[in-house]
Enzyme design. Structure first.
Site, PDB file in Angstrom:
ATOM      1  N   HIS A   1      -3.422  -5.807   1.094  1.00  0.00           N
ATOM      2  CA  HIS A   1      -2.761  -6.041   2.385  1.00  0.00           C
ATOM      3  C   HIS A   1      -2.744  -7.521   2.765  1.00  0.00           C
ATOM      4  O   HIS A   1      -3.657  -8.011   3.438  1.00  0.00           O
ATOM      5  CB  HIS A   1      -3.491  -5.263   3.481  1.00  0.00           C
ATOM      6  CG  HIS A   1      -3.294  -3.788   3.426  1.00  0.00           C
ATOM      7  ND1 HIS A   1      -2.251  -3.157   4.060  1.00  0.00           N
ATOM      8  CD2 HIS A   1      -4.011  -2.811   2.811  1.00  0.00           C
ATOM      9  CE1 HIS A   1      -2.332  -1.847   3.851  1.00  0.00           C
ATOM     10  NE2 HIS A   1      -3.391  -1.618   3.084  1.00  0.00           N
TER      11      HIS A   1
ATOM     12  N   GLU B   1      -0.880  -8.833   4.971  1.00  0.00           N
ATOM     13  CA  GLU B   1      -0.663  -8.904   6.420  1.00  0.00           C
ATOM     14  C   GLU B   1      -1.968  -8.852   7.197  1.00  0.00           C
ATOM     15  O   GLU B   1      -1.993  -9.179   8.398  1.00  0.00           O
ATOM     16  CB  GLU B   1       0.291  -7.790   6.881  1.00  0.00           C
ATOM     17  CG  GLU B   1      -0.300  -6.401   6.981  1.00  0.00           C
ATOM     18  CD  GLU B   1      -0.411  -5.649   5.667  1.00  0.00           C
ATOM     19  OE1 GLU B   1      -0.630  -4.418   5.718  1.00  0.00           O
ATOM     20  OE2 GLU B   1      -0.264  -6.281   4.601  1.00  0.00           O
TER      21      GLU B   1
ATOM     22  N   CYS C   1       0.837  -1.199   0.000  1.00  0.00           N
ATOM     23  CA  CYS C   1       0.000   0.000   0.000  1.00  0.00           C
ATOM     24  C   CYS C   1       0.878   1.258   0.000  1.00  0.00           C
ATOM     25  O   CYS C   1       1.562   1.513  -0.976  1.00  0.00           O
ATOM     26  CB  CYS C   1      -0.979  -0.047   1.169  1.00  0.00           C
ATOM     27  SG  CYS C   1      -2.396   1.072   0.989  1.00  0.00           S
TER      28      CYS C   1
END
Length: 229
Positions: free
Chosen positions: A203, A205, A86
């Site tokens: 994302h 994560e 990002c």
């Protein structure tokens, strides 16, 4: 296995990055403040998401000039694995570690939701735990995720297998209707020529725990560990 997370003013995903790397490597990463000039010896460096410097000027432009980015560039040249997510992707493009630029979303609106992605190349240090053609579900949260590059650069990225992820639908279909932010050719993630730097808007994560809605991102971090082992 050692890893590091780079922290800039305004970044807000550093704890998610730390959790994902610790889960994958078994060791908590070192957090390195942007004002530092040196990095500890690590196998993986992650530049996380957020709004570095409040996204003033251009997203990632000011962070790309931080002292630590000189060290990150040196590690990239040395072949260390670097993942920018990002705002991290924006920072890597502004720093010249990846081609192209991230512009304002075509809708001119902030997009925050889960999205489907197609794995285009599984023969990389970031995707070796997937298969080409797999489609996964990651969250996105960005206002400036519209990937742009000139036609020559796009053709080179395609021809060299450097487009790693594309926006798609739940069946893996890639077409204009599944392009949530206007990115050219539905591109969601690319690698550098050497294959050791990945920038991506979604994302992974935030897709490592079933309590958070899914675990499709785990294999990306497992891929990093496998490649560095």
């Amino acid at each position: 296995m050692k890893s590091a997370v780079i922290l800039f003013p305004g970044i807000n995903r550093e704890n998610d990055a730390i959790a994902a790397l610790e889960q994958a490597t078994g060791t908590k990463p070192v957090v390195v403040w942007h004002g530092e000039t040196e990095l500890p010896k690590t196998d993986i460096i992650m530049v996380p998401g957020g709004f570095s410097y409040g996204d003033y000027l251009r997203c990632g432009a000011m962070a790309a000039k931080s002292p630590i980015m000189r060290a990150v560039a040196e590690r990239a040249k040395a072949g260390v694995t670097i993942l920018g997510v990002c705002n991290g992707f924006q920072i890597l493009t502004e720093a010249g570690l990846l081609p192209g630029a991230l512009m304002r979303n075509a809708s001119l609106k902030f997009i925050c939701k889960n999205t489907h992605l197609k794995i285009e190349n599984a023969d990389t240090r970031f995707t070796n735990q997937y298969k080409a053609g797999d489609f996964v579900d990651y969250p996105v949260a960005h206002h400036d995720g519209n990937f742009f590059a000139d036609s020559e650069t796009l053709d080179r990225l395609e021809g060299e297998g450097r487009v790693i992820l594309r926006y798609c639908d739940a069946n893996g279909v890639v077409d204009p209707a599944t392009n949530l932010n206007g990115s050219q050719r539905n591109i969601a993630g690319i690698i550098n020529e050497a294959g050791n730097v990945l920038g991506m808007m979604p994302h992974p994560e935030n897709a490592i725990d079933p309590l958070h809605g899914g675990t499709d991102g785990r294999n990306l971090f497992k891929s990093l560990v496998e490649a560095a082992s």
